[in-house]
Every structure is written in structure tokens, then in C-alpha cells.
Write an enzyme that holds these catalytic residues in place. Structure first.
Site, PDB file in Angstrom:
ATOM      1  CG  PHE A 197      -1.718  -1.322   1.289  1.00 12.16           C
ATOM      2  CD1 PHE A 197      -2.699  -1.641   0.361  1.00 12.16           C
ATOM      3  CD2 PHE A 197      -1.390  -2.261   2.262  1.00 12.16           C
ATOM      4  CE1 PHE A 197      -3.352  -2.861   0.417  1.00 12.16           C
ATOM      5  CE2 PHE A 197      -2.038  -3.479   2.322  1.00 12.16           C
ATOM      6  CZ  PHE A 197      -3.028  -3.785   1.400  1.00 12.16           C
TER       7      PHE A 197
ATOM      8  N   GLY B   2      -0.602  -8.595  -4.847  1.00 14.60           N
ATOM      9  CA  GLY B   2      -1.965  -9.072  -4.634  1.00 14.60           C
ATOM     10  C   GLY B   2      -2.900  -8.308  -5.555  1.00 14.60           C
TER      11      GLY B   2
ATOM     12  CD  GLU C 264      -1.861   5.059  -5.496  1.00 12.14           C
ATOM     13  OE1 GLU C 264      -1.499   5.040  -6.690  1.00 12.14           O
ATOM     14  OE2 GLU C 264      -1.285   5.711  -4.612  1.00 12.14           O
TER      15      GLU C 264
HETATM   16  N1  MCN Z   1      -6.367  -3.241 -13.338  1.00 13.41           N
HETATM   17  C1  MCN Z   1      -7.299  -3.505 -14.336  1.00 13.41           C
HETATM   18  N2  MCN Z   1      -7.510  -2.579 -15.324  1.00 13.41           N
HETATM   19  C2  MCN Z   1      -6.811  -1.423 -15.366  1.00 13.41           C
HETATM   20  C3  MCN Z   1      -5.831  -1.157 -14.387  1.00 13.41           C
HETATM   21  C4  MCN Z   1      -5.625  -2.097 -13.375  1.00 13.41           C
HETATM   22  O1  MCN Z   1      -7.953  -4.534 -14.302  1.00 13.41           O
HETATM   23  N3  MCN Z   1      -7.043  -0.532 -16.325  1.00 13.41           N
HETATM   24  C5  MCN Z   1      -6.211  -4.174 -12.197  1.00 13.41           C
HETATM   25  C6  MCN Z   1      -5.144  -5.252 -12.428  1.00 13.41           C
HETATM   26  O2  MCN Z   1      -5.518  -6.440 -11.766  1.00 13.41           O
HETATM   27  C7  MCN Z   1      -3.907  -4.638 -11.766  1.00 13.41           C
HETATM   28  C8  MCN Z   1      -4.508  -3.886 -10.588  1.00 13.41           C
HETATM   29  O3  MCN Z   1      -5.801  -3.448 -11.055  1.00 13.41           O
HETATM   30  O4  MCN Z   1      -2.998  -5.618 -11.332  1.00 13.41           O
HETATM   31  C9  MCN Z   1      -3.707  -2.665 -10.106  1.00 13.41           C
HETATM   32  O5  MCN Z   1      -3.242  -1.939 -11.200  1.00 13.41           O
HETATM   33  P1  MCN Z   1      -2.658  -0.451 -11.100  1.00 13.41           P
HETATM   34  O6  MCN Z   1      -3.742   0.501 -10.818  1.00 13.41           O
HETATM   35  O7  MCN Z   1      -1.809  -0.215 -12.294  1.00 13.41           O
HETATM   36  O8  MCN Z   1      -1.718  -0.459  -9.801  1.00 13.41           O
HETATM   37  P2  MCN Z   1      -0.244  -1.059  -9.661  1.00 13.41           P
HETATM   38  O9  MCN Z   1      -0.135  -2.348 -10.359  1.00 13.41           O
HETATM   39  O10 MCN Z   1       0.768   0.007  -9.937  1.00 13.41           O
HETATM   40  O11 MCN Z   1      -0.236  -1.413  -8.102  1.00 13.41           O
HETATM   41  C10 MCN Z   1       0.001  -0.418  -7.154  1.00 13.41           C
HETATM   42  C11 MCN Z   1      -1.274   0.082  -6.490  1.00 13.41           C
HETATM   43  C12 MCN Z   1      -0.917   1.028  -5.410  1.00 13.41           C
HETATM   44  S1  MCN Z   1      -0.064   2.395  -5.887  1.00 13.41           S
HETATM   45  C13 MCN Z   1      -1.228   0.759  -4.091  1.00 13.41           C
HETATM   46  S2  MCN Z   1      -0.847   1.904  -2.904  1.00 13.41           S
HETATM   47  C14 MCN Z   1      -1.903  -0.457  -3.745  1.00 13.41           C
HETATM   48  C15 MCN Z   1      -2.698  -0.998  -4.858  1.00 13.41           C
HETATM   49  O12 MCN Z   1      -2.030  -1.021  -6.020  1.00 13.41           O
HETATM   50  N4  MCN Z   1      -1.367  -1.346  -2.901  1.00 13.41           N
HETATM   51  C16 MCN Z   1      -1.899  -2.618  -2.825  1.00 13.41           C
HETATM   52  N5  MCN Z   1      -3.441  -2.089  -4.588  1.00 13.41           N
HETATM   53  C17 MCN Z   1      -2.978  -2.989  -3.670  1.00 13.41           C
HETATM   54  N6  MCN Z   1      -3.526  -4.228  -3.581  1.00 13.41           N
HETATM   55  C18 MCN Z   1      -2.984  -5.133  -2.740  1.00 13.41           C
HETATM   56  N7  MCN Z   1      -3.522  -6.371  -2.673  1.00 13.41           N
HETATM   57  N8  MCN Z   1      -1.916  -4.836  -1.962  1.00 13.41           N
HETATM   58  C19 MCN Z   1      -1.365  -3.616  -1.975  1.00 13.41           C
HETATM   59  O13 MCN Z   1      -0.315  -3.351  -1.223  1.00 13.41           O
HETATM   60 MO1  MOS Z   2       0.900   3.392  -3.937  1.00 12.54          MO
HETATM   61  S1  MOS Z   2       0.811   4.576  -2.237  1.00 12.54           S
HETATM   62  O1  MOS Z   2       1.588   4.646  -4.950  1.00 12.54           O
HETATM   63  O2  MOS Z   2       2.193   2.348  -3.606  1.00 12.54           O
END
Ligand code: MCN
Ligand code: MOS
Length: 793
Positions: free
Chosen positions: A276, A503, A760
Site C-alpha cells: 500500500f 496481490g 488507488e
Molecule cells: N487493473 C485492471 N484494469 C486497469 C488497471 C488495473 O484490471 N485498467 C487491475 C489489475 O488487476 C492490476 C490492478 O488493477 O494488477 C492494479 O493496477 P494499477 O492501478 O496499475 O496499480 P499497480 O499495479 O501500480 O499497483 C500499485 C497500487 C498502489 S499504488 C497501491 S498503494 C496499492 C494498490 O495497487 N497497494 C496494494 N493495490 C494494492 N492491492 C494489494 N492487494 N496490496 C497492496 O499493497
Molecule cells: Mo501506492 S501509495 O503509490 O504504492
């Protein structure tokens, strides 16, 4: 103007908008067991966009997924850190003799007997958040809970026992423990403010004003997996198993800490038990583990215990925000003045950009914002889901609700009356902004228009009922990244990337992306992640990784298709060797002559025919001509990170939350009864996973609104509730019915495949929606989080 649907958002319009987005919207989530059973049945469609369960899920629930400190290494030593019990001053002496005399103790490191750890620069260049602080390099006490020693022993028990025997002598210290302390000095963070027009004059002349102060408490990320690592030094090289949202960044920091070439550092993080934001950076204990492993030439495990995680790294800082909004009587905003203060470490700067949402949400001709930090004796705060946007939306969306009441206007109507056609902070066009659809669809699904807007007007028995809503945004951050696809003659396809999966679903969506682009069943694709020997990836942070990596994998898959066509046409052993590549087509996992729909050869058979056991193909989203150095910087630093407007349009995810609270009139207990939220995250790669992300963000927002609060003892700076019993986060009994709805459309100006961020946006705007509902239920405006029974009394 009165409460009502003045802007045509009546029931019929809402239905129409709802129907219009239905084609792209994921279905609302049904959380009944029946729905889960149906969803976990094997999916037929492999395509990106399918509702697949998490690929690595079975490994996790059967205990086969090995997290960082579950690695079994020979000759492993155990390090336990000792933390200061004073908030400031100096360490005069640490008597380690009793500890060293215990059996099994290998060494005790303190500032008097130091392991050299250099200051890292990776984070400061990215704007703070993760600390530059390096432990045991000097005698200065910066905060209560700071690492002041590392004890290393043959067993964890011996190290723990020895750590309890250190005798620490402190001197002096005049701590500042709270941003309200008169000794505390606010520092203006100049370049981060935003201003246009003449906000002060416009505010002074406004017909209707709200002028309010909101505060949020110190919060912690508290992932289930505590921060813990194993560092293993061997022949000048180090391998670190570290739960990380960004192995490239951690690798860079380790090389800086130890002063060794980055080529000699490997960081491995296949599974992360939640972060997170708190696992973007490797924290100081990792530096201690690395330095101790080098000194002892043995692998060293350092795991923070739960209380130590509260001060071994920081969470979201406490904030104070003043917000003034001026409007005309008919509800047109003409001025917003926003100032914010957040606590930061005594000698480091973490900025919570509380103007991030304020400056883009509503059209206003006059705006001014200023951000201040207030150094106090605390661990350097860090990023927690939606840093900046989260507190920003809390203040803005609470104040907009206050303005709606001041104007006697419906809050959605007020928001639409101040709709920003373009990004007001820079005049750029939005890439996509399905926020009107989010209001409409969310309101309809929630039953918003049944609300009687008068406070205390709705009840059931002893329970006061409150309906509240709020909106939010999160920028589309992007960093170019790369990926590799390995096609095996066995038919198996591998996708490789250094990116991580906390996750979130990275494993799953990258398999889906490759399967989609290659036209093969998703079961034939396996994904390897979380290792610096794999292709370079930016962080899983700022909700960007899904878009960064699906773009890179899609590119690699397209390159693979081209490579297969070329191979089929050029290799003398290929059955299509006589053809030209331009006369061949790639379709559903096979190469065939364009004119013969049935004459195809599968990827595996083609590889076998030409005598190759595998074919490796790379793809990336870098601009043509990007140098190796630029690619390295994208992987190891924030230097290549692009913000919301760097594509020439302003790209953000958007949301609208609707909540119902129930408040017991006699006891003042607050319960969230249901939440309905509509999201614009562009194209959704996997609705099941995106919904799970949104829901989890909303649950985190519920915790922030009603439960989470770090208490600092004002006598000695100790974090009082540094454990899961006293630092309350929502449990199942606190979590109500949640419905989430996607209203996004593919946003091809924002990203390669049209998605926007998901991770987020779920948390942004939840706390104000709950606060607004509490006001509607009770007529009491609580302007500080969390909203507790005591404050309501
Ligand atoms: N996704 C999707 N379609 C999109 C974008 C994303 O279906 N257009 C889905 C996918 O399954 C993707 C997930 O959402 O794996 C998250 O994508 P994204 O928004 O790109 O985020 P990141 O992969 O960069 O992950 C980081 C984000 C952040 S910044 C925090 S804070 C956070 C979050 O993810 N921390 C998490 N979700 C979390 N979820 C879990 N289980 N644990 C954390 O620590
Ligand atoms: Mo998310 S607070 O940018 O890992």
C-alpha cells in the site's frame, strides 16, 4: 436554487446514461457466495478483459508461495534491531557487554561500532517519502522508535534476548512531537503550490462562503506481511529477498548503501504480502541487514516485529488543511483558497500534496493553494494509498458538501454546476473524464434521489440514516517499461518482467495480455515477476504498473508475431519457407498463408519444425531511440516517470462514492450500511481484479474515516498503539454491502491499451462521503478524522 435535479439529472437521464455506459461497464459486484462459485469456474475467454481469478491464488492459499523471509538459506544468521526509547537528544553510550556475552551472539552493531551505510539518493530525487535516514551512523536521536542497534545471533531467540540487554544512555533532547506544538516551524514548499486569478479578492467578494479547517490523523499502512528481508553477501555480490513494490529501486538503494556496483546487487520479490505504498522503498532495516551480511559474510535475516513496523518506516502523516470556497448564490464557484500542513521528519521532507484534487476538480476562475511541511520528531512519513489525493479529496469534498448546504442545493447538482470542461490548473483537455457518468450511474444504483436532504430527516427506529456522496481523482502516472516473451517448443509461453504483484493481479493480467495478443489459451502462459534479473520495470506504485506492463507485454507479443512470421518465411526447414512473410498471417496461435484459413501451423510446431527449443522476444514502451541509460533510469529511479499531463492531455481516473450510514441516536455508534461507487479507470483489463482493488480501497477509506489513528505519547514521542489490537483497521464486521461499477471507456491518449489506474482511486473520496453522510444523519459536521463516537457526542 433548491435541492433537486436542476441539471437534468432526473431519473430518466440517469437511466439513459446508465444504459449508455452499460456496454463498457463491468457488472456490479455481487458479493454473495453464489456469485463467487460462478466466477471461479474456468473461464473460456482468454482475452484481456476477462473476469479471471488470480493466477497465483492457489499457490498462496496452499502455502506454496514463498515470501521473502521464508527462503531457506544455509548458515543464516538472525538480526534484531533495537529502537530508541527517546524522541530526541543524543546517545551517550550503548553498553553491549551483556548482550555480547550471551551464547550465539555474533555481534552487536551501534554507532560506536558501526556498519558503514551510505545515504541513498534514489528517493530524495523522487520527491521524498521514503527516508534517506541511515541508521547507526551517528549519535543523534531523531525520533522514538528509531533503529539504534542491530544484534546478530545464530538464532532469532538469541538475538531477541540479547537485544533486550543493551544499556542505552541518552542525553538532552527537546522534542517537537506535534504539528500544533508552538516550537514547530512550518516550511513552505514553494514550487508545489498552484495559483491563478486573484483568489483572495474573489473570496472576499463572494456572496456565499465556506471557510473551514479539516484535520486527518497519522495513519499506518499495516500490510499483513511485516517488513522483513534476507540479505546474502557472497564474493562481492549481494542478493536480497525483500518484499518490494519496486525491485529496481531497491537494487539501486542497496548499491548506494553499500557503495558497490549495481551489477553486483540482485533483489528478489516474487510475492508481496501487501504494501500500500510502504514497500516502494527499501527501509533502513534492509540497509542494516545488507551491511551486516557483508561484515559477517553470511546471510542475515532482519524482520521487524509488528510494533517495530510502526516506527521502522512511516505511514501517512497527520495533516491540517484550511479551505475557503467562495460562490455566487446560484452555486457558481468563483474562488478556492487551500492551505495545508503535514508533519515530516525532523531533518527530511515528505510532502503530502493536499492540493492535487483541489486544483483540478472544479472550474474556478480564481484559485490559490500552498503546501507546508512541519518537521517533528517522527519517523519520516511515507506514501500510503492515494498520497496527496486522499487528504486533498477529504478536505475538498467535505467543503463542497458544506457549500451545498450553505446554498441549499443538491451536492451532485452543485458539482455539475461547476463542471470543469478542461483541466483548470493548466488549461489542457482531459483525455477522458467519465465523471458525469459516474455521478449518474452511482446515484441511480444507490437511490440517491430518494434522499431527503434535510439533516436528521431520515431514520429507522432509533437509527438516524445518513446519505452522503463525494468524488475523487487519481492521476495517470506512466513510466516506460520492458517485457520479454519466451515461446517454448513445448507450447508453453513465458512472460518475464521485474515488475511485482502485491496481490493486485499483475501475474494474471500479464498472462491475459500475452494470451490475447497471441491468440492462445491463457493456461499456456506463465508469468515470472519480481526479480532484478528480469526485464526492467518501474514501480508498482502510483497506480501505473498495470498499464506500463500490459503495454510492454502487448508490444513484446506483437514483436513475437512478427518474428514468427519472419521465421516461418525464412527458415529453410519451415513448411512455409517458400512464402514471403507478407503473405503470411498470424491468428489464434498459428502462422498460416493468408489465403488458406485452414493451413496453419501452431507456434510450438513451427519451433519444432525449425529445430528451435525456444524463441525469446522483447518488447517495450520506450520512445524509439531510448538509450540503455534511459532504460536503466526508468527501472532504478524516478527520472523517467511521467505525470498526468505529459501526454499533452490531462489524464486521470475518476470516481463518485455514495454511502449510507446508520447512527444509533442513544449511543452515537456509527455504522456504514452500504457503499456504492462508480469508477472511471478507462479500459479494464480484468473486471474481477479491478473490482477487488476498488473495493479494497473503499474499505481502507472506511478505516480512515472511522477507525485509524496513530496515537503519539506527548511526553516521550512513543507510538502508543503500535499493534493490531490498538491500531484499529476495519474487520469483516465493519464492512458493509459494497457495489462497484465501471463507467470507464478505453483511453487511448492515456496509455498503450487504453486503461487508467485502478489501485488507488478506490480510497480517494471515501472518507468525505462518509463524513458527509454523518452530517446528513446527525446535523453535526465533524471536521477531523477519524470520526469517532466521542467527537459526535
Ligand atoms: N487493473 C485492471 N484494469 C486497469 C488497471 C488495473 O484490471 N485498467 C487491475 C489489475 O488487476 C492490476 C490492478 O488493477 O494488477 C492494479 O493496477 P494499477 O492501478 O496499475 O496499480 P499497480 O499495479 O501500480 O499497483 C500499485 C497500487 C498502489 S499504488 C497501491 S498503494 C496499492 C494498490 O495497487 N497497494 C496494494 N493495490 C494494492 N492491492 C494489494 N492487494 N496490496 C497492496 O499493497
Ligand atoms: Mo501506492 S501509495 O503509490 O504504492
Amino acid at each position: 436554487m433548491t435541492h433537486g435535479n436542476a441539471f437534468g439529472l432526473n431519473r430518466r437521464t440517469v437511466m439513459k446514461l446508465g444504459a449508455g455506459v452499460a456496454a463498457v461497464a463491468g457488472a456490479a459486484v455481487d458479493l454473495s457466495p453464489k456469485a463467487f462459485a460462478a466466477e471461479t469456474a474456468p473461464a473460456k475467454a482468454p482475452a484481456l478483459g476477462a473476469r479471471l481469478s488470480r493466477a497465483e491464488g492457489p499457490l498462496k492459499v496452499t502455502g506454496q508461495a514463498r515470501y521473502a523471509i521464508e527462503q531457506k538459506l544455509e548458515n543464516l544468521a538472525y538480526g534484531v534491531t533495537v529502537q530508541s526509547t527517546r524522541p530526541a537528544g543524543r546517545i551517550v553510550n550503548i553498553d553491549t557487554s551483556a548482550a555480547k556475552a550471551l551464547p550465539g551472539v555474533l555481534d552487536v552493531y551501534t554507532a560506536q561500532n558501526s556498519l558503514k551505510i551510505n545515504k541513498p539518493t534514489v528517493y530524495s530525487k523522487g520527491g521524498g517519502a521514503t527516508e534517506e535516514f541511515t541508521p547507526i551512523q551517528d549519535d543523534v536521536v531523531r525520533f522514538n522508535g528509531m533503529h539504534i542497534a542491530l544484534v546478530v545471533a545464530e538464532t532469532f531467540e538469541q538475538a531477541t534476548e540479547a537485544a533486550s540487554l543493551l544499556k542505552v544512555e541518552y542525553a538532552g533532547g527537546d522534542p517537537i512531537l506535534d504539528i500544533k506544538d508552538p516550537k514547530a516551524k512550518a516550511q513552505l514548499i514553494d514550487p508545489m503550490g498552484a495559483a491563478w486569478g486573484d483568489a483572495a479578492t474573489a473570496l472576499a467578494n463572494a456572496e456565499v462562503k465556506v471557510d473551514v479547517t479539516y484535520t486527518t490523523s497519522r495513519e499506518y499502512n499495516v500490510p499483513m506481511e511485516p517488513h522483513a528481508c534476507i540479505a546474502s553477501w557472497e564474493n562481492g555480490k549481494i542478493t536480497v529477498w525483500e518484499p518490494s513494490q519496486w525491485v529496481g529501486g531497491a537494487r539501486s538503494v542497496v548499491s548506494e548503501w553499500l557503495g558497490i556496483d549495481i551489477e553486483n546487487v540482485r533483489v528478489i520479490s516474487p510475492y508481496v504480502g501487501g504494501g500500500f505504498g510502504s514497500k516502494i522503498g527499501a527501509h533502513p532495516h534492509v540497509g542494516l541487514a545488507c551491511a551486516a551480511s557483508r561484515r559477517l559474510s553470511r546471510p542475515v535475516k532482519v524482520s521487524l516485529n509488528r510494533p517495530q513496523t510502526f516506527t521502522g518506516l512511516g505511514g501517512r502523516p497527520a495533516t491540517r488543511q484550511t479551505l475557503s470556497i467562495g460562490a455566487s448564490k446560484d452555486g457558481k464557484i468563483n474562488s478556492i483558497v487551500h492551505e495545508s500542513w503535514n508533519e515530516t521528519a525532523i531533518d527530511e521532507v515528505h510532502v503530502e500534496a493536499c492540493n492535487n484534487v483541489t486544483k483540478i476538480m472544479y472550474a474556478t476562475p480564481n484559485f490559490s493553494s500552498r503546501l507546508y511541511v512541519v518537521p517533528v520528531n517522527t519517523v519520516q512519513p511515507g506514501w500510503k494509498r492515494g498520497p496527496g489525493e486522499n487528504p486533498s479529496a477529504y478536505a475538498l469534498e467535505s467543503a463542497i458538501d458544506e457549500l451545498a448546504y450553505a446554498l441549499n442545493m443538491d451536492p451532485i447538482t452543485l458539482r455539475l454546476a461547476n463542471w470543469a470542461e478542461i483541466d483548470p490548473s493548466n488549461g489542457m483537455k482531459w483525455s477522458t473524464r467519465q465523471l458525469r457518468e459516474a455521478y449518474a450511474v452511482g446515484a441511480e444504483a444507490f437511490g440517491w434521489w430518494n434522499r431527503n436532504p434535510a439533516p436528521r430527516s431520515m431514520r429507522e427506529g432509533r437509527e438516524l440514516i445518513g446519505y452522503g456522496m463525494a468524488a475523487g481523482s487519481y492521476p495517470m502516472i506512466r513510466t516506460a517499461s520492458e517485457a520479454k516473451i519466451v515461446l517454448h517448443a513445448s507450447g508453453q509461453i513465458e512472460v518475464l518482467s521485474a515488475g511485482t504483484d502485491m496481490g493486485t493481479g499483475t501475474y494474471t493480467i500479464l498472462a491475459q495480455t500475452a494470451a490475447d495478443a497471441l491468440g492462445v489459451p491463457v493456461e499456456t502462459v506463465t508469468v515470472r515477476l519480481g526479480d532484478t534479473i528480469l526485464p526492467r520495470s518501474a514501480l508498482a506504485g502510483g497506480s501505473q504498473q498495470a498499464n506500463n506492463l500490459t503495454g510492454a507485454v502487448d508490444k513484446a507479443a506483437r514483436n513475437a508475431r512478427d518474428a514468427l512470421l519472419a521465421l516461418a518465411a525464412s527458415d529453410p526447414k519451415s513448411p512455409m519457407a517458400a512464402a514471403k512473410a507478407t503473405d503470411l498471417t498470424f491468428e489464434t496461435g498459428s502462422v498460416r498463408p493468408t489465403r488458406r484459413p485452414n493451413g496453419g501451423i501452431s507456434i510450438a510446431d513451427l519451433l519444432k519444425a525449425v529445430g528451435k527449443d525456444k524463441l525469446e522476444i522483447e518488447g517495450n514502451t520506450f520512445a524509439p531511440g531510448a538509450t540503455e541509460e534511459m532504460k536503466n533510469r526508468a527501472d532504478r529511479s524516478f527520472a523517467q516517470l511521467k505525470g498526468a499531463v505529459e501526454g499533452g492531455v490531462s489524464a486521470h481516473s475518476w470516481c463518485a462514492h455514495f454511502v449510507e450510514v446508520r447512527i444509533d441516536e442513544d449511543f452515537g455508534t456509527i455504522r456504514v450500511k452500504r457503499m456504492v461507487s462508480a469508477f472511471d479507470s478507462g479500459r479494464i483489463f480484468n473486471p474481477k481484479l479491478a473490482e477487488s482493488q476498488w473495493i479494497s480501497g473503499m474499505v481502507m477509506g472506511l478505516g480512515q474515516a472511522l477507525l485509524e489513528e496513530g496515537y503519539v505519547d506527548q511526553r516521550d514521542g512513543r507510538t502508543i498503539n503500535a499493534n493490531f489490537a490498538d491500531y484499529a483497521v476495519p474487520v469483516n464486521a465493519d464492512v458493509p454491502d459494497i457495489q462497484v461499477i465501471s463507467v470507464g471507456i478505453p483511453d487511448m491518449q492515456a496509455t498503450a491499451l487504453g486503461g487508467k489506474g485502478v489501485g488507488e482511486i478506490g480510497v480517494v473520496g471515501v472518507a468525505p462521503a462518509i463524513g458527509n453522510a454523518v452530517f446528513h444523519a446527525t446535523g453535526k459536521r465533524i471536521r477531523s478524522l477519524p470520526i469517532t463516537l466521542e467527537k459526535l457526542a
